[in-house]
Each structure stands twice: as structure tokens, then as C-alpha cells.
Scaffold this active site. Structure first.
Site, short mmCIF file in Angstrom:
data_model
loop_
_atom_site.label_atom_id
_atom_site.label_comp_id
_atom_site.label_asym_id
_atom_site.label_seq_id
_atom_site.Cartn_x
_atom_site.Cartn_y
_atom_site.Cartn_z
N LYS A 111 -94.26 29.41 -29.64
CA LYS A 111 -94.97 30.48 -29.02
C LYS A 111 -95.34 31.52 -30.04
O LYS A 111 -94.96 31.57 -31.11
CB LYS A 111 -94.18 31.39 -28.03
N ASP A 133 -86.95 24.89 -22.84
CA ASP A 133 -88.18 25.14 -22.15
C ASP A 133 -89.18 24.04 -22.29
O ASP A 133 -89.86 23.59 -21.56
CB ASP A 133 -88.39 26.46 -22.67
N HIS A 163 -90.94 18.54 -22.31
CA HIS A 163 -92.22 18.06 -22.56
C HIS A 163 -92.19 17.27 -23.81
O HIS A 163 -93.03 16.21 -23.79
CB HIS A 163 -93.14 19.47 -22.76
N LYS A 218 -101.04 15.20 -17.70
CA LYS A 218 -102.44 15.77 -18.54
C LYS A 218 -103.10 14.04 -18.79
O LYS A 218 -102.16 13.19 -19.09
CB LYS A 218 -101.78 16.29 -19.73
#
Ligand code: BG6
Length: 495
Positions: free
Chosen positions: A345, A238, A243, A185
């Protein structure tokens, strides 16, 4: 943006394993199309997608286009470019765990034996070993072959090592590209630019000047048809193990020797950070981590089901969809500076940001109507908008009642001529084509990240630390607010 990149790359053969999977259609294919559109892929580069159920090349091309249009409904599309690009897309039916099935692929690839071969494994990591072994047994691994591995690789350190050993028996470390798309990114790369191309921040980038760091990756989406996958992993595996850890590394690492001369300078520094992360005791895990799971609520003005009903079925599960962690880095630079990480989420808003909170001034000379002065803050907004803002105190203009101050923001953004910024996958795929592994994770990095995450995951399991429910469309369980407020701090909120 596009024009600054090299155009002289030779044709390659790219094989996408799991070619009709969500990731391949949503991210990888569009990224390849955009690279092609910007002339970064030679027109004779061939892209093979392996699929379980046979479809013709024409049907395959139509499906790729249909999904492209669905996920990228912007104007950056040209029928002529698509016609040339799609003529190089091919579909290969195969059971990827059976070496016998690689023969037809071998026939096509061997037409150009000297080409660079990029094998993109967009499948569950449990298949990585089988695919690499089959590639080797069918003679498909040449000197110019490399492999791209999607995260998460394994579900803990041990399973990562088992899978990676199988891959390493076929490809040298220099040919293994473990992808973490957050590193592609633009604003994430800007962290490196900000830190290492300006003298301004360097002397302030440590525990003498910085109070704490916050890293938030909030999503409004739920698990979106990925329940089966997601439930085996959860937010720690995840998102956090990869990340968020990578973002933490870019903030905390020491200056690398170079970005260009080799791919290891940056990775050497990142691994030092990961190895300095404090392993928490059981008591610290229960105090410094929060697990959450969303229940039904309202997201983007729409009623949405809870995690347990998110797949049109009723499930029972204790998998976390939210994590908050207070992490410590035990080294001279960061000792005493907590890194508060959170991701979830079905949160209220989609945004990813890093906040560097500087310390209070040692003594204020301003009465400021009894109002405390705000400490400086550097806010790096990664998405959806990209921005870097520095919050500073400033005098309110005019006479007023003496000298009064207020926080103002310095925007450190540069307007870009090209309104379309490349996606993370474009940048990283281009790096794979260029054979530059700087932005990919080395084995020891992944190992160190798993080691830290495993310690937390094991304690959650052994001590039966259950998820705390939060309403979809909110900012996670209230204990994540308590986690930071206990230290007399609070999560950053835009004014
Ligand atoms: C992926 C995770 O790696 O990153 C997904 O598997 C998550 O669960 C996604 O939604 C988030 O990526 P981005 O780029 O949309 O922030």
C-alpha cells in the site's frame, strides 16, 4: 460485452449480510446494479441487506444510491433503470449473531420458497459460522441456497478450518462460493485464454525457456478507514495468501481438462500448484521475504500520514503493509524458476502486472555495438490499464553501422466495442447466480495457500522479523530491490 451473457436467469433472492459495510456499498451493490442494467438479473430479484441500525427501505435506497454515485461517478447510469432496480432493495435490521433475529427475514424469503437463495457474507469471517448456523436453525437453507464468503477466511489454516467446518455443516461444498475478486478481472481471465487457446506459448511455458516470473500488485491507497480490520491481517493475509497466490496459480498451472464441463478441472490444477509451493526453512524465510510498513510521505502529489497515524490516531503496530517474497514451485515444470511476488500500500503508482521473463538467447551473433540483447518478456498488465505486451528484439531499420537491434513491443490487445468493461464483482456475482463455481476457491485450495503463508507468518513471529519502514509514495523498502538483485535480476520497470 454485456450482450454475450445469458439473460434467461430466473429471479433469485439475494441477502447481503453486512449490508451497509464498505464492501457492500462500494462493490457488491454497484455490481448488482450493473448486472441488472445489462439485463442479467431478473427484475423481480429481491436484494435484502442486513443492517445493525434500522433505517427505512427508502433511506436504505438513498444511501445505496449516494455511495454508488460517490464510487462510480461515470455516465453509466440511468434514472429509469435505477427506479426499477431500487424498488427491489430491502433493508432488514438484525443482530446477525442471534438466530431469533432471522424471523423477519424468514417471513420475507418464505414468500418465494423455491427461489434460488444467495447469501452473501460480507462480514468479518469470525461471524460466518454464526450466520450459517442461524440460517439453518431458522429453516432458511433450502436445496437452492448457496453462500458467498469474502476473503480472508480466518487468519491462519487452523482458524480457516474451524470457520469452514461451521459453514460446511450447513452448505455442501458445491454451494460454498469463496470469492477472490482477482479471478473476476478480465485480464486475469485472459491469462487462461492466452495460455490455453494459443499453441505459441505452450512449448515455452516451463523452466527450459522461462528465467523467472514477477507478480506485482501495487496500490497508492493507504488503509482508508479500515485500520481496525487491516491491522489484524496485514499484507500477507490481506493480499498475498489470496490474490497473489491465485495469480501465481494461473501462470503456473497445467492445462485443465475443460473450462465448461465441471467447476473442478481448473481448481484441480490450481491446487496442485499450491501444494507444490516450497515450504521455506527459517533461514530461507529471512532471506527470501521482506516485510515493510509505510511512513508518512507524498502520494499522488499529496502529503499522506504514515500507517501508524493513518486513522487520525497514533498507533503502535508491527503489521506489514508491504510484502516481497521469492517463491519456488517444486515440480518438473517450474523447478529453478523463481516467482518474485510483491504487493504494498502507498506505493508510487497503482498497477498490477505479471511479467514472464524468458531466458537469454544461448549465443548472440549480433555485435550490436557491444550492447547485450534483451531477453523476451511477456508483460501482462492487469490494472489500471489492461494490456498484454510481448517484448522482442528487432532490427533498427536502415543501413547505419551494420546490424543494430532494439527491443520492440508487440501489443496483444483487442479493442472492445463496449467502453465499459464489467467489474470483477459483476462477473463473479453473475457466476454465483448461474451457480458456476469455477472461479471460486475450493476448500483444499484455501488450505494449501494458508499452509504456505502460515509457515512464513510463523517464522516472522518466532524470529521477531520486524517491518522495514518505507516512505509513502515509493516502491517499498530497499531490501525488496536487494531481494531480486541478489539473484542478478531486477524488478521490471516500464521504459
Ligand atoms: C482487497 C483487499 O481484497 O483487495 C484490499 O482487502 C485491497 O486491501 C483490494 O485494497 C485491492 O483490490 P483492487 O481490485 O483494487 O486491486
Amino acid at each position: 460485452m454485456a450482450n454475450e451473457l445469458p439473460k434467461e436467469l430466473p429471479p433469485a433472492d439475494i441477502v447481503i449480510f453486512g449490508g451497509h459495510g464498505d464492501l457492500a456499498l462500494r462493490k457488491i451493490m454497484p455490481a448488482l446494479y450493473y448486472l441488472f442494467w445489462h439485463d442479467h438479473i431478473d427484475p423481480s430479484t429481491r436484494i435484502f441487506s442486513t443492517v445493525r441500525t434500522k433505517v427505512s427501505d427508502e433511506e436504505h435506497r438513498s444511501l445505496v444510491l449516494e455511495k454508488f454515485r460517490e464510487y462510480h461517478p461515470d455516465n453509466y447510469f440511468s434514472d429509469e433503470t435505477w427506479a426499477v432496480f431500487s424498488a427491489q432493495l430491502f433493508c432488514v435490521e438484525m443482530d446477525i449473531s442471534d438466530p431469533e433475529n432471522y424471523k423477519s427475514l424468514a417471513k420475507s424469503l418464505n414468500e418465494f420458497a423455491d427461489r434460488d437463495r444467495i447469501n452473501y457474507l460480507s462480514t468479518p469471517s469470525s461471524l460466518f459460522g454464526d450466520i450459517c448456523t442461524a440460517l439453518k436453525e431458522t429453516g432458511l437453507v433450502t436445496q437452492n441456497s448457496r453462500v458467498v464468503l469474502e476473503k480472508p477466511i480466518g487468519h491462519d489454516l487452523k482458524s480457516f478450518q474451524e470457520i469452514d467446518d461451521l459453514v460446511a455443516a450447513v452448505f455442501p461444498e458445491s454451494g460454498i462460493f469463496r470469492i477472490d475478486h482477482y479471478l473476476g478481472k478480465d485480464t486475469v481471465q485472459n491469462i487462461l485464454a492466452l495460455r490455453f487457446s494459443n499453441t505459441l506459448f505452450m512449448p515455452l511455458w516451463d523452466n527450459k525457456s522461462i528465467d523467472h516470473v514477477q507478480i506485482t500488485v501495487a496500490e497508492t491507497v493507504g488503509v482508508e478507514g479500515r485500520w481496525g480490520y487491516y491491522d489484524q491481517y496485514g499484507a500477507m493475509r490481506d493480499m498475498v495468501q489470496n490474490h497473489l497466490m491465485q495469480l501465481l496459480c494461473l501462470v503456473a498451472m497445467e492445462p485443465p481438462r475443460s473450462l465448461q464441463s465441471d467447476s473442478d478441472s481448473v481448481r484441480n490444477e490450481k491446487v496442485k500448484v499450491l501444494k507444490s509451493l516450497r515450504q521455506m526453512s527459517k533461514r530461507e524465510v529471512s532471506e527470501n521475504t521482506v516485510r515493510g510498513q509505510y511512513k508518512s510521505g507524498v502520494s499522488n502529489n499529496k502529503s499522506v500520514p504514515g500507517y501508524l497515524e493513518d486513522d487520525d490516531e497514533l498507533h503502535e503496530s508491527d503489521t506489514e503493509t508491504f510484502v516481497a517474497v521469492k517463491a519456488d514451485i517444486d515440480n518438473w515444470t517450474w523447478s529453478g524458476v523463481p516467482f518474485y511476488l510483491r504487493t504494498g500500500k502507498r506505493m508510487s503508482e497503482r498497477y498490477s502486472e505479471i511479467v514472464i521473463q524468458f531466458k537469454d538467447i544461448p549465443h548472440s551473433i549480433f555485435p550490436n555495438d557491444g550492447q547485450p540483447l534483451e531477453a523476451n518478456k511477456l508483460i501482462i498488465h492487469i490494472q489500471p490499464e489492461e494490456s498484454i505486451r510481448l517484448l522482442m528484439m528487432n532490427k533498427i531499420p536502415g543501413l547505419g553501422k551494420g546490424m543494430r537491434l532494439r527491443p520492440v513491443e508487440l501489443e496483444l490487445n483487442v479493442a472492445e466495442d463496449d467502453p465499459r468493461s464489467p467489474t470483477a464483482y459483476e462477473r463473479l456475482l453473475l457466476d454465483v447466480i448461474k451457480n458456476d463455481a469455477t472461479l471460486f476457491m475450493r476448500r483444499d485450495e484455501v488450505e494449501a495457500a494458508w499452509e504456505w503463508a502460515d509457515n512464513i507468518l510463523e517464522t516472522w513471529q518466532e524470529d521477531n522479523i520486524k517491518v522495514k519502514k518505507y516512505v509513502a509514495g515509493t516502491d517499498g523498502p530497499s531490501s525488496s530491490v536487494a531481494l531480486i538483485e541478489r539473484d542478478g535480476r531486477s524488478w521490471h520497470e516500464d521504459a
